[in-house]
Design a protein around this motif. Structure first.
Motif, PDB file in Angstrom:
ATOM      1  N   ALA A  28       0.885  -1.050  -0.035  1.00  0.00           N
ATOM      2  CA  ALA A  28      -0.088   0.014   0.035  1.00  0.00           C
ATOM      3  C   ALA A  28       0.855   1.321   0.079  1.00  0.00           C
ATOM      4  N   ARG A  29       0.311   2.361  -0.248  1.00  0.00           N
ATOM      5  CA  ARG A  29       0.907   3.750  -0.339  1.00  0.00           C
ATOM      6  C   ARG A  29      -0.083   4.672   0.450  1.00  0.00           C
ATOM      7  N   LEU A  30       0.676   5.350   1.609  1.00  0.00           N
ATOM      8  CA  LEU A  30       0.181   6.333   2.390  1.00  0.00           C
ATOM      9  C   LEU A  30       0.500   7.586   1.979  1.00  0.00           C
ATOM     10  N   SER A  31      -0.806   8.566   1.898  1.00  0.00           N
ATOM     11  CA  SER A  31      -0.341   9.757   1.504  1.00  0.00           C
ATOM     12  C   SER A  31      -1.346  10.944   2.264  1.00  0.00           C
ATOM     13  N   PHE A  32      -0.949  12.105   2.385  1.00  0.00           N
ATOM     14  CA  PHE A  32      -1.869  13.065   3.023  1.00  0.00           C
ATOM     15  C   PHE A  32      -1.765  14.539   2.589  1.00  0.00           C
ATOM     16  N   ALA A  33      -2.397  15.163   2.633  1.00  0.00           N
ATOM     17  CA  ALA A  33      -2.771  16.778   2.538  1.00  0.00           C
ATOM     18  C   ALA A  33      -3.044  17.350   3.780  1.00  0.00           C
ATOM     19  N   SER A 196       2.055  15.310   1.321  1.00  0.00           N
ATOM     20  CA  SER A 196       3.155  14.198   1.137  1.00  0.00           C
ATOM     21  C   SER A 196       3.512  14.349  -0.699  1.00  0.00           C
ATOM     22  N   ARG A 197       4.808  13.835  -1.176  1.00  0.00           N
ATOM     23  CA  ARG A 197       4.835  13.917  -2.578  1.00  0.00           C
ATOM     24  C   ARG A 197       3.857  13.000  -3.330  1.00  0.00           C
ATOM     25  N   ALA A 198       3.193  11.994  -2.596  1.00  0.00           N
ATOM     26  CA  ALA A 198       2.557  10.991  -3.439  1.00  0.00           C
ATOM     27  C   ALA A 198       1.228  11.229  -3.627  1.00  0.00           C
ATOM     28  N   TYR A 199       0.784  12.254  -2.689  1.00  0.00           N
ATOM     29  CA  TYR A 199      -0.422  12.694  -2.501  1.00  0.00           C
ATOM     30  C   TYR A 199      -1.247  13.168  -4.048  1.00  0.00           C
ATOM     31  N   SER A 200      -0.497  14.055  -4.638  1.00  0.00           N
ATOM     32  CA  SER A 200      -0.805  14.442  -5.826  1.00  0.00           C
ATOM     33  C   SER A 200       0.424  14.779  -6.648  1.00  0.00           C
TER      34      SER A 200
END
Length: 269
Positions: A28-33, A196-200
């Motif tokens: 899985a990949r966890l991301s946030f704003a 996070s870099r992976a969020y968008s």
């Protein structure tokens, strides 16, 4: 004897947990704003949108165990575990900073007529667009002297917090925190919005797309002149009429003056 055996008994569990954490990205990949919002009482609320995707990102569904309830439980547990200790000060001692007990984790549902991104954007924009006058954030300009704190148009409560920042900022042990520089935001010097870099998408990608878009808009026949030169200045049509009237009045005054001088000269002769 049990006290000495306890750490050795927990060691395999700790190693297993670290192993699972190191392999998390395979599943899985966890991301946030995150958005920081000041309340009118000057307390900081952090609004975070946390998303769990598959290992490939938003295009892939999370694993079956990655439910919204488990993600909310993980957010609550993380908030309880975080603690930061301030540098020791003879004035205030050493403080332990923790998150408050008001942790509200709930699923963010999208509207039935729109995609998830629209709901998230509306949620984040609600707090980003708040101005300093709507919150207890202080002022939108920096304070450079103690008198600036006294003259700031804020509530007495916020002014007291600014004064505290100013006083603590004068202590050598708190110098790295630059509290006086950030007294206008009550000591908070972070960005209002982080992700996070992976969020968008990244800002670099947005700048590249914008530059490409402007390049496509430019026509081959268009010419851009990067050199400016002074051509001249003049009155607007309304100002030109006023100037003409003033010039006419001055000319008439000069004529009257000349006639009066001539008359005086003739009488004396």
């Amino acid at each position: 004897m049990c006290q000495h055996q306890a750490p050795s008994a927990l060691a395999p569990l700790i190693r297993q947990r670290r192993k699972l954490q190191s392999r998390f990205a395979d599943h899985a990949r966890l991301s946030f704003a995150r958005v920081a919002e000041y309340q009118k009482r000057a307390a900081v609320h952090v609004h975070a949108v946390v998303r769990l995707d598959g290992p490939a990102g938003p295009t892939e569904k999370p694993p079956a165990w990655g439910t919204a309830d488990r993600l909310a439980d993980a957010v609550r547990a993380s908030a309880q575990r975080v603690m930061v200790r301030t540098p020791y000060s003879a004035a205030v001692g050493e403080l332990a900073l923790r998150w408050g007990v008001q942790v509200d984790a709930r699923p963010l549902r999208a509207d039935t007529d729109g995609p998830d991104d629209d709901a998230v954007a509306a949620y984040v924009a609600k707090y980003v667009t708040k101005g300093a006058h709507e919150t207890g954030a202080g002022t939108d300009y920096r304070l450079t002297t103690w008198d600036d704190v006294d003259s700031a148009r804020v509530t007495d409560h916020v002014r007291a917090l600014m004064r505290t920042c100013w006083r603590l900022g004068g202590l050598p042990e708190y110098a790295p925190m630059q509290l006086r520089t950030w007294a206008h935001t009550l000591g908070y010097r972070g960005h209002i919005l982080t992700k996070s870099r992976a969020y968008s998408t990244t800002y670099a990608a947005l700048r590249a797309d914008r530059a490409e878009h402007h390049g496509q808009e430019s026509l081959p026949s268009s010419v851009t002149d990067a050199h400016w030169r002074y051509v001249g200045s003049g009155h607007s049509p309304g100002a030109a009429l006023l100037a003409a009237g003033i010039a006419e009045d001055l000319a008439t005054s000069r004529e009257f003056a000349q006639e009066a001088a001539t008359d005086r000269g003739g009488c004396s002769a």
